[in-house]
Design a protein around this motif. Structure first.
Motif, PDB file in Angstrom:
ATOM      1  N   TYR A 109      18.791  65.694  78.877  1.00  0.00           N
ATOM      2  CA  TYR A 109      19.767  65.864  77.481  1.00  0.00           C
ATOM      3  C   TYR A 109      19.050  65.275  76.867  1.00  0.00           C
ATOM      4  CZ  TYR A 109      24.430  66.243  75.636  1.00  0.00           C
ATOM      5  OH  TYR A 109      24.835  65.965  74.346  1.00  0.00           O
TER       6      TYR A 109
ATOM      7  N   GLU B  63      13.378  57.888  61.026  1.00  0.00           N
ATOM      8  CA  GLU B  63      13.128  59.320  61.949  1.00  0.00           C
ATOM      9  C   GLU B  63      14.327  59.524  62.359  1.00  0.00           C
ATOM     10  OE1 GLU B  63      11.152  57.821  65.467  1.00  0.00           O
ATOM     11  OE2 GLU B  63      11.780  59.995  66.501  1.00  0.00           O
TER      12      GLU B  63
ATOM     13  N   MET C  83      16.221  63.160  62.313  1.00  0.00           N
ATOM     14  CA  MET C  83      16.475  63.811  63.830  1.00  0.00           C
ATOM     15  C   MET C  83      17.828  64.263  64.031  1.00  0.00           C
ATOM     16  SD  MET C  83      14.037  65.058  65.060  1.00  0.00           S
ATOM     17  CE  MET C  83      12.364  65.270  63.785  1.00  0.00           C
ATOM     18  N   TYR C  84      19.315  62.910  63.413  1.00  0.00           N
ATOM     19  CA  TYR C  84      19.911  63.343  63.619  1.00  0.00           C
ATOM     20  C   TYR C  84      21.250  63.142  63.122  1.00  0.00           C
ATOM     21  CZ  TYR C  84      18.838  62.570  68.468  1.00  0.00           C
ATOM     22  OH  TYR C  84      18.948  62.791  69.654  1.00  0.00           O
TER      23      TYR C  84
ATOM     24  N   LYS D 124      23.982  49.858  71.981  1.00  0.00           N
ATOM     25  CA  LYS D 124      24.698  51.061  71.454  1.00  0.00           C
ATOM     26  C   LYS D 124      26.199  50.972  71.371  1.00  0.00           C
ATOM     27  CE  LYS D 124      25.010  53.924  74.889  1.00  0.00           C
ATOM     28  NZ  LYS D 124      24.875  54.631  76.613  1.00  0.00           N
TER      29      LYS D 124
ATOM     30  N   ASP E  21      12.766  50.197  69.472  1.00  0.00           N
ATOM     31  CA  ASP E  21      12.908  51.939  68.757  1.00  0.00           C
ATOM     32  C   ASP E  21      14.789  51.549  68.618  1.00  0.00           C
ATOM     33  OD1 ASP E  21      12.847  54.610  71.092  1.00  0.00           O
ATOM     34  OD2 ASP E  21      12.856  53.873  68.592  1.00  0.00           O
ATOM     35  N   VAL E  22      14.807  53.261  68.153  1.00  0.00           N
ATOM     36  CA  VAL E  22      16.207  53.454  67.350  1.00  0.00           C
ATOM     37  C   VAL E  22      15.963  54.202  67.575  1.00  0.00           C
ATOM     38  CG1 VAL E  22      16.123  53.179  64.966  1.00  0.00           C
ATOM     39  CG2 VAL E  22      18.347  53.093  66.265  1.00  0.00           C
ATOM     40  N   THR E  23      17.288  55.281  68.344  1.00  0.00           N
ATOM     41  CA  THR E  23      17.402  56.700  68.557  1.00  0.00           C
ATOM     42  C   THR E  23      19.118  56.972  68.715  1.00  0.00           C
ATOM     43  OG1 THR E  23      16.248  58.390  69.670  1.00  0.00           O
ATOM     44  CG2 THR E  23      16.680  56.377  70.548  1.00  0.00           C
ATOM     45  N   ALA E  24      19.368  58.533  68.799  1.00  0.00           N
ATOM     46  CA  ALA E  24      20.958  58.278  68.348  1.00  0.00           C
ATOM     47  C   ALA E  24      20.621  59.972  69.568  1.00  0.00           C
ATOM     48  CB  ALA E  24      20.766  58.870  67.956  1.00  0.00           C
ATOM     49  N   VAL E  25      21.953  59.565  70.200  1.00  0.00           N
ATOM     50  CA  VAL E  25      21.782  60.796  71.589  1.00  0.00           C
ATOM     51  C   VAL E  25      23.677  61.647  70.903  1.00  0.00           C
ATOM     52  CG1 VAL E  25      22.857  60.835  73.512  1.00  0.00           C
ATOM     53  CG2 VAL E  25      21.779  59.169  73.477  1.00  0.00           C
ATOM     54  N   ASP E  26      23.276  62.860  70.675  1.00  0.00           N
ATOM     55  CA  ASP E  26      24.297  64.016  70.366  1.00  0.00           C
ATOM     56  C   ASP E  26      24.896  63.936  71.418  1.00  0.00           C
ATOM     57  OD1 ASP E  26      24.408  66.508  68.285  1.00  0.00           O
ATOM     58  OD2 ASP E  26      25.238  65.402  69.068  1.00  0.00           O
ATOM     59  N   TRP E  27      26.974  63.964  71.375  1.00  0.00           N
ATOM     60  CA  TRP E  27      27.677  64.600  72.691  1.00  0.00           C
ATOM     61  C   TRP E  27      29.055  65.066  71.380  1.00  0.00           C
ATOM     62  CZ3 TRP E  27      25.720  63.647  77.606  1.00  0.00           C
ATOM     63  CH2 TRP E  27      25.499  62.151  77.632  1.00  0.00           C
TER      64      TRP E  27
ATOM     65  N   VAL F 185      21.605  54.251  69.612  1.00  0.00           N
ATOM     66  CA  VAL F 185      20.483  52.875  70.533  1.00  0.00           C
ATOM     67  C   VAL F 185      19.934  52.612  70.565  1.00  0.00           C
ATOM     68  CG1 VAL F 185      19.682  52.948  73.200  1.00  0.00           C
ATOM     69  CG2 VAL F 185      21.709  54.549  72.569  1.00  0.00           C
TER      70      VAL F 185
ATOM     71  N   MET G  46      11.552  53.863  62.311  1.00  0.00           N
ATOM     72  CA  MET G  46      11.742  54.017  62.656  1.00  0.00           C
ATOM     73  C   MET G  46      13.340  54.253  62.014  1.00  0.00           C
ATOM     74  SD  MET G  46      10.990  52.327  65.921  1.00  0.00           S
ATOM     75  CE  MET G  46      10.395  50.344  65.719  1.00  0.00           C
TER      76      MET G  46
ATOM     77  N   LEU H  27      17.699  68.018  66.083  1.00  0.00           N
ATOM     78  CA  LEU H  27      18.162  67.522  66.991  1.00  0.00           C
ATOM     79  C   LEU H  27      19.075  67.361  67.421  1.00  0.00           C
ATOM     80  CD1 LEU H  27      15.412  64.260  68.250  1.00  0.00           C
ATOM     81  CD2 LEU H  27      15.728  66.649  69.072  1.00  0.00           C
ATOM     82  N   ARG H  28      19.571  67.745  66.389  1.00  0.00           N
ATOM     83  CA  ARG H  28      21.468  67.182  66.958  1.00  0.00           C
ATOM     84  C   ARG H  28      21.479  69.294  67.684  1.00  0.00           C
ATOM     85  NH1 ARG H  28      25.424  67.195  61.614  1.00  0.00           N
ATOM     86  NH2 ARG H  28      24.437  64.327  61.839  1.00  0.00           N
TER      87      ARG H  28
ATOM     88  N   PHE I 185       3.883  55.778  66.453  1.00  0.00           N
ATOM     89  CA  PHE I 185       4.170  56.036  64.988  1.00  0.00           C
ATOM     90  C   PHE I 185       4.508  54.335  64.442  1.00  0.00           C
ATOM     91  CE2 PHE I 185       7.116  57.848  63.268  1.00  0.00           C
ATOM     92  CZ  PHE I 185       8.448  57.270  62.972  1.00  0.00           C
TER      93      PHE I 185
END
Lengths: 172, 409, 175
Positions: free
Chosen positions: B366, C124, C128-129, C98, C67-73, C83, C121, C153-154, B375
């Protein structure tokens, strides 16, 4: 008009056979000189850089072909070696460098990503640098073995040797 | 060059500053096509004479959409994309990802695979450090050292090609094991290469370590303080060069590192010379670890015997219907990974390489997110560049070992 | 996980529970904590993230922001999971935070005041999101370029949609 695209054919316009003979010999001489003194501009971005470093040093060595000395200024180089993936962000830079290079110039697509985008078929990568600059030789491989790179350089040398080199005016 | 109005070459970035506050400074753009910035970094630097006052670092010129591509492939098919991340040490990326997927699936690899992965991770680390040092030395003008190092690296590439099939981008890790077992005489050749390596490294030490010019260019240049290092998220040799002995192989051991005997070299001042020397010492420790792994390597299967991830043998695929279906489903749909998420970090050559994987319970990921050390290091690079001279940018940048594939993904 | 790691997880959990009592974040979901694959996972309300991170850094020694990132639901409301991962060099453990943010207002607090690594971060993640980090004044594109429309990234961004900056030639190799 540039050296790469003119096929060798009998000239019209009343040029004498002696002139043609002279032109052919001149082309051979200039072609020989140019093919053995290629100054590459290594436009290096990605993994192919590893094989570029390998082919520049022992035991493969592009210096044997006269193509070892890189010139990091587009004004001083004649072969644009695009080594690695070109993203859409990098594309303006590549076009700018290509436009800044003086004639005669050649472009080499080093690796699968430069040839066709490789396996990055998405929003970020340009699908091959021939969508940006005219390319003379494509070297496939991901990354290509150094022997393939040398084969590509030799094919480019054949192309240079067999093309017309207009050095004085549009006829000679 | 006069450009026609309808086509001007656009600028892909917006620099943080375009005008300087003082009228005696110059703003230059270094890169992104530049020999010393490894081809994909652009630095807008405000120069007061030769000194850099402000620097704005831009990366992203090699963004290839790795994460988006991964969502389109099965857990297994995306393994070739992993090598192209940190292409100097591709096996470390492979194994870190495979480790993450295996933990999510609850698979334990065989003992032989574990030791072999450890050995190859250290081997890849050797290649990465050799490339970093060779490139930085060449950028300083030490062409001889570059040629020595690239020669020994070439032996390593050919040796790994005998095992994996490719010199640079190996795609050797598999979920549940490895692609194939060692060919005959591979370990003997490894021993020979390590002996040759020690000879070559001795020569590089002799050329460079106490060289007046090298010391002048690298000592007290590009200093990174401990506080800055932690705040800006530095890990790996860059953090260790500041004096903190933090190494994931020791702190949170994975693979077979808990059983190996090795030291973690640290620097003193956090300058370029320390980073160079920490990498050189890490290479020696890697060689020591490789030799221990060779002694420890047991016989046995390479791939775990688990039909959720391991492809069945061809003779079974052609003989039994169950193996045929298993093979078909593994290839077409991919190994099913239970729904959930995981974050696994390995100690790559540049630092903490983390994979954050999210699974929705299918054969395709996913989300695959890479926490790339390069980075994060670029985020703090300006602290090391500002205050030094323009010519110091070259060794500082070389010692950061920014790998474009990893930085921009 | 080391003993010190398990112990610090317990301390973080009790501290977070106590924090919610005292700060009484009305109208927001209570946090929940689990341990997943050796990492403490904390689900929080977006408003609670910044004080929680401050506590993690100052009281519990989580000094490295990983790190920080995201998840698309896309089928779910709120749509994005942002996250964060942190690492403690002292206790050698990691923590994951989260927070769920809706697509209509994908905003969370920025951590640039706490960690220097947050700058790149968060840029980024925004690229992406489209997550907006309030407090980060510099959310310029970092992996993408000026003029790129959308957030790749969506899940609703098609993978092959390219937005070239320079007009592409035909690509005919016969020069």
């Amino acid at each position: 008009m540039n050296a790469r695209t003119i096929p060798i054919q009998p000239a019209g316009g009343g040029k004498s056979q002696a002139f043609e003979y002279l032109t052919t010999r001149k082309d051979e001489l200039v072609g020989w000189a140019r093919k053995f003194s290629i100054f590459p501009y290594p436009f290096v971005t990605a993994c192919c850089a590893m094989e570029f470093m390998a082919v520049s040093s022992t035991p493969y060595d592009t210096d044997r072909f006269g193509a070892a000395l890189p010139r990091f200024s587009p004004r001083q180089s004649d072969l644009l070696m695009v080594v690695g993936t070109i993203s859409h962000k990098q594309a303006p830079i590549l076009v700018k460098v290509w436009e800044q290079m003086c004639e005669p110039k050649w472009a080499m697509a080093f690796g699968a990503c430069a040839t066709s985008g490789g396996f990055y078929q998405n929003y970020a990568a340009v699908p091959g640098i021939d969508r940006l600059v005219p390319v003379d030789v494509y070297i496939p491989g991901c990354p290509p073995r150094p022997e393939m790179v040398i084969d590509g350089i030799m094919r480019l040398q054949d192309k240079i040797a067999n093309s017309r080199h207009l050095i004085v005016n549009k006829d000679f | 060059m006069i450009q026609p109005d309808e086509f001007r070459i656009p600028n892909p970035v917006r620099p943080a500053f375009t005008r300087s506050d003082r009228d005696d400074t110059v703003i230059v753009s270094i890169g992104p096509s530049h020999p010393a910035t490894h081809g994909t970094i652009q630095i807008f630097a405000e120069l007061d004479g030769e000194r850099i006052i402000r620097a704005d670092v831009h990366c992203g010129y090699l963004h290839r959409g790795f994460e988006k591509e991964c969502e389109d492939h099965t857990w297994h098919n995306l393994i070739p994309y992993l090598d192209r991340l940190n292409y100097c040490s591709p096996l470390i990326n492979d194994f870190a990802y495979c480790d993450a997927v295996e933990r999510m699936m609850g698979i334990e690899v065989t003992r032989r695979c574990l030791v072999l992965r450890t050995l190859l991770s250290e081997y890849s680390r050797l290649c990465d450090h050799i490339t970093c040092i060779a490139a930085s030395l060449m950028e300083l003008g030490a062409m001889t050292a570059f040629l020595y190092l690239v020669m020994i690296r070439d032996y390593m590439y050919e040796h790994i090609a005998a095992l994996t099939g490719a010199r640079v981008t190996h795609s050797y890790g598999r979920i549940g094991g490895l692609a194939r077992d060692l060919p005959p005489r591979w370990l003997e050749r490894l021993g020979e290469i390590l002996v040759q390596y020690e000879d070559f490294i001795g020569r590089v030490h002799g050329l460079v370590d106490r060289n007046r010019i090298f010391i002048d260019r690298m000592r007290d240049v590009g200093v990174l303080t401990k506080a800055d290092a932690l705040s800006y998220g530095y890990t790996g040799p860059m953090l260790r060069s500041t004096g903190l002995a933090l190494d994931l192989r020791k702190d949170t051991p994975y693979l077979a590192y808990a059983e190996l005997d090795f030291e973690v070299p640290v620097g003193i001042k956090g300058d370029n010379y320390d980073r160079y020397y920490v990498r050189m010492r890490e290479m020696d420790e890697s060689v020591h670890m490789i030799r221990q792994c060779v002694d420890m390597l047991p016989d046995g299967p390479i791939n775990v015997d688990d039909r959720r991830c391991t492809l069945p043998e061809k003779k079974h695929v052609y003989g039994e219907i169950e193996s045929l279906i298993n093979h078909f489903k593994l290839v077409m749909e991919g190994p099913r990974v239970p729904a959930g998420e995981i974050y696994v970090a390995h100690e790559a050559a540049n630092g903490e390489l983390g994979f954050y994987l999210v699974s929705a319970g299918e054969g395709r990921p996913y989300k695959v997110h890479l926490r790339a050390p390069s980075f994060v290091h670029m985020g703090g690079a300006h602290t090391m560049i500002e205050g030094d001279q323009l010519a110091d940018l070259v060794p500082t940048f070389g010692s950061i070992n920014m790998i474009g594939g990893e930085c921009d993904r | 996980m080391t003993n010190s790691g398990a112990e610090v997880f317990d301390r973080v959990r009790t501290r977070l529970a106590a924090k919610e009592e005292e700060e009484s974040l009305a109208g927001t979901a209570r946090s929940s904590t689990t341990v997943s694959h050796g990492i403490l996972v904390v689900d929080l309300a977006p408003a609670a993230v910044e004080p929680a991170v401050r506590a993690l850094r100052d009281e519990f020694g989580f000094d490295v922001f990983l790190d920080v990132t995201a998840v698309d639901w896309p089928g779910r409301e709120p749509r994005f999971d942002v996250v964060w991962h942190f690492y403690s060099t002292q206790h050698k453990v990691r923590v994951r935070l989260k927070a769920r943010v809706p697509a209509s207002n994908p905003a969370v607090a920025s951590l640039t005041g706490l960690y220097g690594s947050a700058a790149f971060m968060e840029r980024e993640c925004h690229d992406m999101y489209g997550i907006v980090f309030t407090g980060n004044a510099d959310l310029r594109p970092i992996l993408l370029y000026e003029g790129f429309v959308g957030h790749p990234l969506r899940k609703d961004y098609p993978k092959e949609r390219e937005q070239p900056l320079v007009p592409l030639r035909d690509g005919n190799p016969g020069r």
